[in-house]
Design an enzyme around this catalytic site. Structure first.
Site, PDB file in Angstrom:
ATOM      1  N   SER A  65       7.694  20.750 -44.895  1.00  0.00           N
ATOM      2  CA  SER A  65       6.888  20.302 -45.413  1.00  0.00           C
ATOM      3  C   SER A  65       7.012  18.166 -45.274  1.00  0.00           C
ATOM      4  O   SER A  65       7.712  17.975 -44.886  1.00  0.00           O
ATOM      5  CB  SER A  65       6.939  19.989 -46.953  1.00  0.00           C
ATOM      6  OG  SER A  65       6.919  21.730 -47.480  1.00  0.00           O
TER       7      SER A  65
HETATM    8  N1  SAM Z   1      10.926  23.622 -49.092  1.00  0.00           N
HETATM    9  C1  SAM Z   1      11.134  23.590 -47.762  1.00  0.00           C
HETATM   10  C2  SAM Z   1      12.104  22.911 -46.834  1.00  0.00           C
HETATM   11  O1  SAM Z   1      12.006  21.870 -47.384  1.00  0.00           O
HETATM   12  O2  SAM Z   1      12.166  23.005 -45.589  1.00  0.00           O
HETATM   13  C3  SAM Z   1       9.971  24.103 -46.951  1.00  0.00           C
HETATM   14  C4  SAM Z   1       9.115  25.474 -47.011  1.00  0.00           C
HETATM   15  S1  SAM Z   1       8.129  26.150 -45.959  1.00  0.00           S
HETATM   16  C5  SAM Z   1       6.935  25.305 -46.105  1.00  0.00           C
HETATM   17  C6  SAM Z   1       8.008  27.796 -47.170  1.00  0.00           C
HETATM   18  C7  SAM Z   1       8.993  28.529 -47.428  1.00  0.00           C
HETATM   19  O3  SAM Z   1       9.489  29.796 -48.146  1.00  0.00           O
HETATM   20  C8  SAM Z   1       9.517  29.691 -46.401  1.00  0.00           C
HETATM   21  O4  SAM Z   1      10.507  29.573 -45.328  1.00  0.00           O
HETATM   22  C9  SAM Z   1       9.318  31.244 -46.166  1.00  0.00           C
HETATM   23  O5  SAM Z   1      10.018  31.474 -45.412  1.00  0.00           O
HETATM   24  C10 SAM Z   1       9.334  30.718 -47.810  1.00  0.00           C
HETATM   25  N2  SAM Z   1       9.344  32.204 -48.464  1.00  0.00           N
HETATM   26  C11 SAM Z   1       8.154  32.856 -48.370  1.00  0.00           C
HETATM   27  N3  SAM Z   1       7.731  33.811 -49.521  1.00  0.00           N
HETATM   28  C12 SAM Z   1       9.614  33.484 -50.104  1.00  0.00           C
HETATM   29  C13 SAM Z   1      10.066  34.936 -50.966  1.00  0.00           C
HETATM   30  N4  SAM Z   1       8.974  35.146 -51.237  1.00  0.00           N
HETATM   31  N5  SAM Z   1      10.522  33.396 -51.412  1.00  0.00           N
HETATM   32  C14 SAM Z   1      11.880  33.233 -50.753  1.00  0.00           C
HETATM   33  N6  SAM Z   1      11.528  32.675 -49.853  1.00  0.00           N
HETATM   34  C15 SAM Z   1       9.736  32.168 -49.356  1.00  0.00           C
END
Ligand code: SAM
Length: 217
Positions: A65
């Site tokens: 992000s």
């Molecule tokens: N917090 C992260 C960082 O600091 O880099 C950014 C997160 S990214 C915007 C969103 C993440 O959520 C992705 O890596 C995606 O694979 C994960 N995601 C989506 N659905 C999910 C779920 N049900 N459980 C866990 N992770 C999930």
């Protein structure tokens, strides 16, 4: 001629030009953003962009992000240093590291195992001892480790997954980008004895939360 990048200076500049002017005031959050090496959490060929005012690709169709979004979500969590925090969506691990600077323990769940493993390696290499990583569907939470004082969802969701309310302690806070597939707004939910108090904050755009209590795909 060798070109040496001073990442510490870029972090100071990021805080001064992107966070403070947009209203981030919590000194603990600003100090964590000055301290955590964001460039370590992106691919080597993207490091020169790590402190730019934008989200970046981390592979697997996912993103780290924008610094401001990390700061604003962290500030909304009102962390004092004693909390147990659950993060849904480990991604690069950057947000997890910021949380680990400001809370007692961080539990983070990522559905893409390559990303979860990579983030865990980064946490180990940077010496974080208070972060636990799990691969799986974060919409189910982490019942064995609950209750949590704070829960942060870092992927866009149509609603806050029901199991997470159950795993939140009394007086706990959840922050999540809630909306449709293409745009969301940060929702802050405070749980008290008798009710849930909801406030909407900054508009945002996140990749989807995919799972049993999120989007189907
Ligand atoms: N917090 C992260 C960082 O600091 O880099 C950014 C997160 S990214 C915007 C969103 C993440 O959520 C992705 O890596 C995606 O694979 C994960 N995601 C989506 N659905 C999910 C779920 N049900 N459980 C866990 N992770 C999930």
């Amino acid at each position: 001629m060798e070109f040496v990048v001073d990442f510490k200076e870029l972090r100071e500049l990021m805080v001064k030009t992107q966070l403070i002017p947009r209203g981030i005031t919590d000194e603990r959050v600003l100090n964590a953003m000055k301290k955590v090496p964001r460039h370590v959490f992106v691919d080597d060929n993207m490091q020169y962009k790590a402190y730019d005012d934008m989200a970046l690709s981390i592979g697997e169709g996912q993103t780290i992000s924008q610094p401001y979004m990390v700061a604003v979500m962290t500030e909304l969590l009102d962390l004092t240093g004693t909390e147990r925090v659950l993060e849904i969506g480990t991604g690069s691990g950057y947000q997890g590291a910021i949380l680990a600077e400001l809370a007692k323990e961080v539990y983070t769940i990522e559905r893409v195992s390559v990303l979860a493993d990579r983030a865990e390696d980064k946490f180990n290499s940077l010496g974080y001892k208070n972060i636990k990583v799990k691969t799986g569907d974060g919409t189910l939470g982490w019942p064995e480790e609950s209750p949590f004082d704070r829960i942060i969802i870092t992927a866009g969701t149509p609603k806050i997954p029901e199991p997470l309310f159950k795993q939140l302690s009394e007086d706990g806070i959840i922050i999540a980008p809630v909306g449709d597939r293409f745009s969301q707004q940060l929702l802050k939910v405070r749980k008290s004895k008798d009710n849930l108090h909801e406030d909407f904050h900054t508009p945002c755009v996140f990749v989807p939360l995919i799972g049993k209590y999120g989007w189907n795909s």
